[in-house]
Design an enzyme around this catalytic site. Structure first.
Site, short mmCIF file in Angstrom:
data_model
loop_
_atom_site.label_atom_id
_atom_site.label_comp_id
_atom_site.label_asym_id
_atom_site.label_seq_id
_atom_site.Cartn_x
_atom_site.Cartn_y
_atom_site.Cartn_z
N ASP A 27 0.85 -1.19 0.00
CA ASP A 27 0.00 0.00 0.00
C ASP A 27 0.89 1.24 0.00
O ASP A 27 1.74 1.41 0.88
CB ASP A 27 -0.89 -0.01 1.24
CG ASP A 27 -2.08 0.92 1.12
OD1 ASP A 27 -2.17 1.65 0.12
OD2 ASP A 27 -2.93 0.92 2.03
N ASP A 121 -3.30 2.54 -5.78
CA ASP A 121 -2.17 2.61 -4.85
C ASP A 121 -2.01 1.39 -3.95
O ASP A 121 -1.26 1.44 -2.97
CB ASP A 121 -2.28 3.87 -3.99
CG ASP A 121 -3.50 3.88 -3.10
OD1 ASP A 121 -4.42 3.09 -3.34
OD2 ASP A 121 -3.55 4.71 -2.17
N GLU A 122 -2.66 0.28 -4.25
CA GLU A 122 -2.48 -0.91 -3.42
C GLU A 122 -2.75 -2.17 -4.22
O GLU A 122 -3.51 -2.16 -5.19
CB GLU A 122 -3.38 -0.87 -2.18
CG GLU A 122 -4.85 -0.84 -2.48
CD GLU A 122 -5.71 -0.90 -1.23
OE1 GLU A 122 -5.38 -1.65 -0.29
OE2 GLU A 122 -6.74 -0.19 -1.20
#
Length: 418
Positions: A27, A121-122
């Site tokens: 993350d 983003d993860e």
């Protein structure tokens, strides 16, 4: 658990045991803010609010410096500035975030083909099959963190565990810029003291219902009578929570994961009471959603709307269609029906339409007759005209002269299908 601002952060010591692990949850740390700092180093160390520079917009993200004042995503910018008057407001640059996201995902895929992106983003990674090439899961996590930092210029946090659920919880606790390893044999001890709010899938309402019955930790979930949990959150979620509380999560990393939704929403410059106008705006947003569906080759099985009133109270409603569709008229009609079912008649500051439960177009086969055939032809012709002359050259007659929502501040929300 951490507080989203780095307080309560827990990380593993060097050489920590990772036996029985195979899943990484990676993350990025305050991703939007980190990219803005990457592009403008003078912002480093400042409390940043990523959002439109007007008091009526909402916070898209915030740096850790701003989060320590209580600033959170989805909070009105006006409220965020009251909490942190010294914050610097930075307009979002979504195309740039997508560009950096592609760099990060490419790094993940250079280690293992088993990558499941959850958002820009993860992602989850299954590294079991590449241990001979790269080393243990903990070693692979360290290599990923190093490469993201050195090649992209931002930091990430990683949870290393036996299951997706525990890996995601661990990465949250390790933020920012940390790594937390939960060996397989340590899973139950790790989970026991964690708050129920930290469990994947437990939203605020479910958490409140559980806490009202004294079920505050994962250990409490294990100890509570089945009937008590089911009364609080329903039988389906109750069964799922009991399974997760025991450390059981059979979900594999899914490289074919379909993105959850495509949506658009807008915030008005002035609050709107004109319900016919709001109905028309829902139809206009539905048309935009449908165009994106058709371009991406998807159909939606569920239509959802979001209505935010002048007191910032937000109402969400959804409806599952009898047949999946990418027709704007059908999506718009469902959105308007949902809107009419909302009792409140207060001024509205934001409306949104979202297509959910996406599936490849045509996957349901052909019916004996097609109720949407005429609209499908019309919207197909619109797609061709837009492709030839541009997206601003054609519109429904009812929208002419209205502008984009009476001067609305546009906040398109599209989840991964670009």
């Amino acid at each position: 658990m951490g507080h989203g601002d780095g307080r309560g952060r827990i990380v593993s010591d060097a050489g920590a045991e990772d036996t029985g692990t195979r899943i990484l949850h990676v993350d990025m740390d305050a991703f939007y803010a980190a990219v803005e700092v990457l592009d403008d180093p003078t912002l480093r160390g400042l409390p940043l609010i990523i959002g439109a520079p007007d008091g009526r917009s909402v916070v898209s993200s915030a740096s850790y410096e701003a989060r320590r004042y209580g600033v959170r995503a989805a909070m009105p910018v006006s409220q965020a500035l009251r909490l942190c008057p010294s914050a610097r407001i930075v307009p979002p640059h979504f195309a740039r975030y997508q560009e950096v996201s592609r760099q990060v995902m490419a790094i993940f895929e250079s280690f293992t083909p088993l990558v499941e992106p959850l958002s820009v983003d993860e992602a989850f990674l299954d590294v079991q099959g590449v241990r001979r090439l790269w080393g243990s899961p903990a070693r692979i996590a360290e290599l990923i963190r190093e490469r993201v930092r050195d090649e992209v210029g931002i930091t990430c946090s990683v949870g290393v565990a036996a299951t997706k659920h525990v890996a995601k919880m661990a990465s949250t606790i390790a933020k920012p810029d940390g790594m937390l390893i939960v060996a397989g044999d340590d899973t139950l001890d790790f989970l026991a003291p964690r708050p129920v709010r930290a469990m994947w899938g437990v939203g605020p309402k479910a958490a409140e219902a559980l806490e009202a019955r004294g079920i505050r930790t994962v250990q409490d979930v294990r100890d509570a009578p089945t009937e008590m949990i089911d009364r609080a959150v329903g039988a389906a979620l109750g069964a799922r929570l009991r399974q997760l509380a025991r450390g059981e999560d059979p979900r594999a990393v899914d490289t074919e994961r379909v993105e959850k939704s495509i949506g658009h929403e807008e915030t008005f410059d002035t609050d709107i009471l004109d319900r016919p106008f709001l109905r028309a705006e829902l139809l206009r947003l539905a048309d935009r959603v449908a165009v994106r569906l058709r371009r991406a080759g998807w159909e939606a099985s569920t239509v959802a709307i979001k209505i935010r009133f002048d007191d910032f109270r937000t109402v969400n409603r959804s409806h599952t269609l009898t047949e999946p569709t990418a027709v704007g008229q059908r999506i718009g009609e469902a959105a308007q029906t949902l809107f009419e079912q909302i009792d409140r008649r207060d001024p509205v500051r934001l409306v949104g339409v979202r297509a959910e439960n996406l599936r490849p177009a045509g996957g349901a086969g052909m019916a004996l007759w097609d109720d949407d055939e005429d609209w499908r032809k019309v919207e197909g012709a619109v797609d061709e005209a837009m492709a030839r002359f541009g997206s601003t050259t054609i519109s429904r007659a009812r929208h002419i002269g209205r502008g984009e929502g009476r001067g609305a501040a546009q906040h398109p929300k599209a989840h991964g299908v670009d």
